[in-house]
Design a protein around this motif. Structure first.
Motif, PDB file in Angstrom:
ATOM      1  N   LEU A   1       0.832  -1.208   0.000  1.00 54.95           N
ATOM      2  CA  LEU A   1       0.000   0.000   0.000  1.00 54.95           C
ATOM      3  C   LEU A   1       0.864   1.255   0.000  1.00 54.95           C
ATOM      4  O   LEU A   1       0.560   2.227  -0.699  1.00 54.95           O
ATOM      5  N   PHE A   2       1.954   1.218   0.757  1.00 52.48           N
ATOM      6  CA  PHE A   2       2.807   2.395   0.868  1.00 52.48           C
ATOM      7  C   PHE A   2       3.754   2.569  -0.311  1.00 52.48           C
ATOM      8  O   PHE A   2       3.901   3.677  -0.840  1.00 52.48           O
ATOM      9  N   PHE A   3       4.423   1.484  -0.732  1.00 48.54           N
ATOM     10  CA  PHE A   3       5.479   1.606  -1.735  1.00 48.54           C
ATOM     11  C   PHE A   3       5.008   1.430  -3.175  1.00 48.54           C
ATOM     12  O   PHE A   3       5.684   1.883  -4.099  1.00 48.54           O
ATOM     13  N   ARG A   4       3.913   0.736  -3.403  1.00 48.21           N
ATOM     14  CA  ARG A   4       3.457   0.534  -4.771  1.00 48.21           C
ATOM     15  C   ARG A   4       2.035   1.017  -5.020  1.00 48.21           C
ATOM     16  O   ARG A   4       1.649   1.261  -6.142  1.00 48.21           O
ATOM     17  N   GLY A   5       1.282   1.185  -3.958  1.00 46.87           N
ATOM     18  CA  GLY A   5      -0.076   1.716  -4.117  1.00 46.87           C
ATOM     19  C   GLY A   5      -0.111   3.063  -4.818  1.00 46.87           C
ATOM     20  O   GLY A   5      -0.893   3.266  -5.751  1.00 46.87           O
ATOM     21  N   PRO A   6       0.746   4.007  -4.415  1.00 50.05           N
ATOM     22  CA  PRO A   6       0.703   5.343  -5.020  1.00 50.05           C
ATOM     23  C   PRO A   6       1.096   5.403  -6.498  1.00 50.05           C
ATOM     24  O   PRO A   6       0.879   6.428  -7.149  1.00 50.05           O
ATOM     25  N   LEU A   7       1.657   4.337  -7.034  1.00 49.55           N
ATOM     26  CA  LEU A   7       2.070   4.373  -8.447  1.00 49.55           C
ATOM     27  C   LEU A   7       0.903   4.713  -9.370  1.00 49.55           C
ATOM     28  O   LEU A   7       1.097   5.336 -10.410  1.00 49.55           O
ATOM     29  N   VAL A   8      -0.298   4.318  -8.985  1.00 46.26           N
ATOM     30  CA  VAL A   8      -1.471   4.569  -9.818  1.00 46.26           C
ATOM     31  C   VAL A   8      -1.695   6.069 -10.031  1.00 46.26           C
ATOM     32  O   VAL A   8      -2.209   6.476 -11.069  1.00 46.26           O
ATOM     33  N   PHE A   9      -1.294   6.887  -9.065  1.00 47.25           N
ATOM     34  CA  PHE A   9      -1.490   8.337  -9.186  1.00 47.25           C
ATOM     35  C   PHE A   9      -0.562   8.969 -10.225  1.00 47.25           C
ATOM     36  O   PHE A   9      -0.755  10.116 -10.617  1.00 47.25           O
ATOM     37  N   PHE A  10       0.437   8.230 -10.663  1.00 41.09           N
ATOM     38  CA  PHE A  10       1.413   8.757 -11.610  1.00 41.09           C
ATOM     39  C   PHE A  10       1.370   8.037 -12.955  1.00 41.09           C
ATOM     40  O   PHE A  10       2.251   8.222 -13.787  1.00 41.09           O
ATOM     41  N   LYS A  11       0.343   7.217 -13.170  1.00 40.21           N
ATOM     42  CA  LYS A  11       0.333   6.356 -14.351  1.00 40.21           C
ATOM     43  C   LYS A  11       0.316   7.128 -15.666  1.00 40.21           C
ATOM     44  O   LYS A  11       0.836   6.642 -16.652  1.00 40.21           O
ATOM     45  N   LYS A  12      -0.220   8.316 -15.679  1.00 37.30           N
ATOM     46  CA  LYS A  12      -0.238   9.101 -16.919  1.00 37.30           C
ATOM     47  C   LYS A  12       0.803  10.210 -16.907  1.00 37.30           C
ATOM     48  O   LYS A  12       0.860  11.020 -17.811  1.00 37.30           O
ATOM     49  N   SER A  13       1.640  10.192 -15.901  1.00 38.56           N
ATOM     50  CA  SER A  13       2.644  11.229 -15.742  1.00 38.56           C
ATOM     51  C   SER A  13       3.868  10.940 -16.611  1.00 38.56           C
ATOM     52  O   SER A  13       4.262   9.783 -16.791  1.00 38.56           O
ATOM     53  N   SER A  14       4.474  11.991 -17.090  1.00 39.19           N
ATOM     54  CA  SER A  14       5.687  11.832 -17.903  1.00 39.19           C
ATOM     55  C   SER A  14       6.877  11.418 -17.040  1.00 39.19           C
ATOM     56  O   SER A  14       7.889  10.974 -17.573  1.00 39.19           O
ATOM     57  N   PHE A  15       6.772  11.577 -15.736  1.00 40.46           N
ATOM     58  CA  PHE A  15       7.877  11.177 -14.868  1.00 40.46           C
ATOM     59  C   PHE A  15       7.554   9.927 -14.053  1.00 40.46           C
ATOM     60  O   PHE A  15       8.142   9.705 -12.997  1.00 40.46           O
ATOM     61  N   PHE A  16       6.648   9.081 -14.559  1.00 37.58           N
ATOM     62  CA  PHE A  16       6.311   7.833 -13.873  1.00 37.58           C
ATOM     63  C   PHE A  16       7.550   7.003 -13.586  1.00 37.58           C
ATOM     64  O   PHE A  16       7.699   6.464 -12.489  1.00 37.58           O
ATOM     65  N   LYS A  17       8.451   6.911 -14.563  1.00 37.48           N
ATOM     66  CA  LYS A  17       9.618   6.048 -14.361  1.00 37.48           C
ATOM     67  C   LYS A  17      10.450   6.504 -13.177  1.00 37.48           C
ATOM     68  O   LYS A  17      10.974   5.682 -12.431  1.00 37.48           O
ATOM     69  N   TYR A  18      10.566   7.809 -12.958  1.00 32.32           N
ATOM     70  CA  TYR A  18      11.347   8.309 -11.823  1.00 32.32           C
ATOM     71  C   TYR A  18      10.642   7.997 -10.497  1.00 32.32           C
ATOM     72  O   TYR A  18      11.299   7.673  -9.510  1.00 32.32           O
ATOM     73  N   ILE A  19       9.335   8.079 -10.499  1.00 31.46           N
ATOM     74  CA  ILE A  19       8.555   7.726  -9.310  1.00 31.46           C
ATOM     75  C   ILE A  19       8.718   6.234  -9.019  1.00 31.46           C
ATOM     76  O   ILE A  19       8.910   5.828  -7.871  1.00 31.46           O
ATOM     77  N   PHE A  20       8.656   5.415 -10.080  1.00 29.65           N
ATOM     78  CA  PHE A  20       8.845   3.972  -9.908  1.00 29.65           C
ATOM     79  C   PHE A  20      10.221   3.688  -9.312  1.00 29.65           C
ATOM     80  O   PHE A  20      10.338   2.936  -8.343  1.00 29.65           O
ATOM     81  N   TYR A  21      11.262   4.279  -9.875  1.00 29.03           N
ATOM     82  CA  TYR A  21      12.624   4.072  -9.362  1.00 29.03           C
ATOM     83  C   TYR A  21      12.736   4.559  -7.913  1.00 29.03           C
ATOM     84  O   TYR A  21      13.347   3.895  -7.077  1.00 29.03           O
ATOM     85  N   LEU A  22      12.161   5.715  -7.620  1.00 30.44           N
ATOM     86  CA  LEU A  22      12.230   6.271  -6.267  1.00 30.44           C
ATOM     87  C   LEU A  22      11.579   5.325  -5.256  1.00 30.44           C
ATOM     88  O   LEU A  22      12.184   4.997  -4.232  1.00 30.44           O
ATOM     89  N   PHE A  23      10.358   4.872  -5.553  1.00 27.36           N
ATOM     90  CA  PHE A  23       9.667   3.976  -4.623  1.00 27.36           C
ATOM     91  C   PHE A  23      10.404   2.640  -4.488  1.00 27.36           C
ATOM     92  O   PHE A  23      10.454   2.062  -3.396  1.00 27.36           O
ATOM     93  N   THR A  24      10.992   2.151  -5.559  1.00 28.63           N
ATOM     94  CA  THR A  24      11.745   0.899  -5.496  1.00 28.63           C
ATOM     95  C   THR A  24      12.994   1.064  -4.639  1.00 28.63           C
ATOM     96  O   THR A  24      13.305   0.199  -3.807  1.00 28.63           O
ATOM     97  N   LEU A  25      13.691   2.171  -4.802  1.00 22.65           N
ATOM     98  CA  LEU A  25      14.887   2.432  -3.994  1.00 22.65           C
ATOM     99  C   LEU A  25      14.539   2.629  -2.523  1.00 22.65           C
ATOM    100  O   LEU A  25      15.213   2.085  -1.639  1.00 22.65           O
ATOM    101  N   VAL A  26      13.485   3.374  -2.253  1.00 24.74           N
ATOM    102  CA  VAL A  26      13.091   3.599  -0.856  1.00 24.74           C
ATOM    103  C   VAL A  26      12.663   2.281  -0.225  1.00 24.74           C
ATOM    104  O   VAL A  26      13.017   1.986   0.919  1.00 24.74           O
ATOM    105  N   PHE A  27      11.919   1.456  -0.961  1.00 23.35           N
ATOM    106  CA  PHE A  27      11.519   0.139  -0.465  1.00 23.35           C
ATOM    107  C   PHE A  27      12.755  -0.699  -0.125  1.00 23.35           C
ATOM    108  O   PHE A  27      12.841  -1.285   0.950  1.00 23.35           O
ATOM    109  N   GLY A  28      13.701  -0.740  -1.033  1.00 19.25           N
ATOM    110  CA  GLY A  28      14.913  -1.531  -0.802  1.00 19.25           C
ATOM    111  C   GLY A  28      15.703  -1.024   0.388  1.00 19.25           C
ATOM    112  O   GLY A  28      16.047  -1.794   1.287  1.00 19.25           O
ATOM    113  N   PHE A  29      15.963   0.266   0.413  1.00 19.06           N
ATOM    114  CA  PHE A  29      16.806   0.810   1.478  1.00 19.06           C
ATOM    115  C   PHE A  29      16.081   0.888   2.820  1.00 19.06           C
ATOM    116  O   PHE A  29      16.730   0.915   3.861  1.00 19.06           O
TER     117      PHE A  29
END
Length: 185
Positions: free
Chosen positions: A89-117
């Motif tokens: 819910l915290f790390f991947r739930g919000p991805l839906v809010f950026f699905k049409k955004s031109s910077f989705f990939k950066y949001i995806f990378y950010l959430f993946t890095l924060v999840f890992g670290f």
């Protein structure tokens, strides 16, 4: 399947899989689980080898503390239900809010890095663990990519299910040993 995940990792795009057939999705789901587990076991083994080879001390792992403090049933509930639901819910739930955004990939990378670290908290913090944190959390970074891929392609419930089964496979043996009062020392 692995090529599809790697292509997604290179250029993440929020594109849901239109095939809603349950058997199709389950087939992909099991493959992704196997790939995620294999990658994590490989990276975890590499970390263990480096720890032995260079006589490093990563301290006591969080799972050891949980096993000392809590019942096996609570540990199972926390690892297989609570953590997957809350973390997804915290790390991947919000991805839906950026699905049409031109910077989705950066949001995806950010959430993946924060999840890992975020998972560096599984280790006792020291200079060694902080310096080696990219290696120590590499398994979580890897599974984070698979979880993000599943979340985007199939939905949040599938990501929660993948996370739950992943944790069950990794934590389950420790819980069984604890239930039978078998020490790992």
């Amino acid at each position: 399947m692995l090529k599809e995940v790697l292509a997604f990792l290179k250029h993440p795009v929020y594109l849901e899989d239109e095939n809603r057939d349950f058997d199709y999705r389950m087939s992909k789901f099991w493959k992704l689980l196997i790939f995620a587990l294999a990658l994590s076991l490989l990276l975890g083994s590499l970390n263990g080898g480096l720890e032995l080879l260079f006589d490093l001390d990563f301290g006591k792992h969080a799972i050891d503390g949980f096993m000392d403090q809590y019942s096996p049933w609570f540990l199972l509930l926390a690892a297989v239900v609570l953590a997957p639901v809350l973390e997804e819910l915290f790390f991947r739930g919000p991805l839906v809010f950026f699905k049409k955004s031109s910077f989705f990939k950066y949001i995806f990378y950010l959430f993946t890095l924060v999840f890992g670290f975020y998972h560096i908290t599984n280790f006792q913090l020291s200079t060694t663990t902080l310096l080696l944190s990219p290696l120590l959390v590499a398994p979580q970074l890897g599974v984070g990519v698979f979880l993000g891929f599943v979340r985007v392609r199939f939905g949040l419930v599938w990501a929660i299910a993948l996370h739950a089964l992943y944790n069950l496979v990794l934590i389950g043996p420790f819980v069984v040993l604890q239930l039978f009062d078998v020490s790992l020392d």
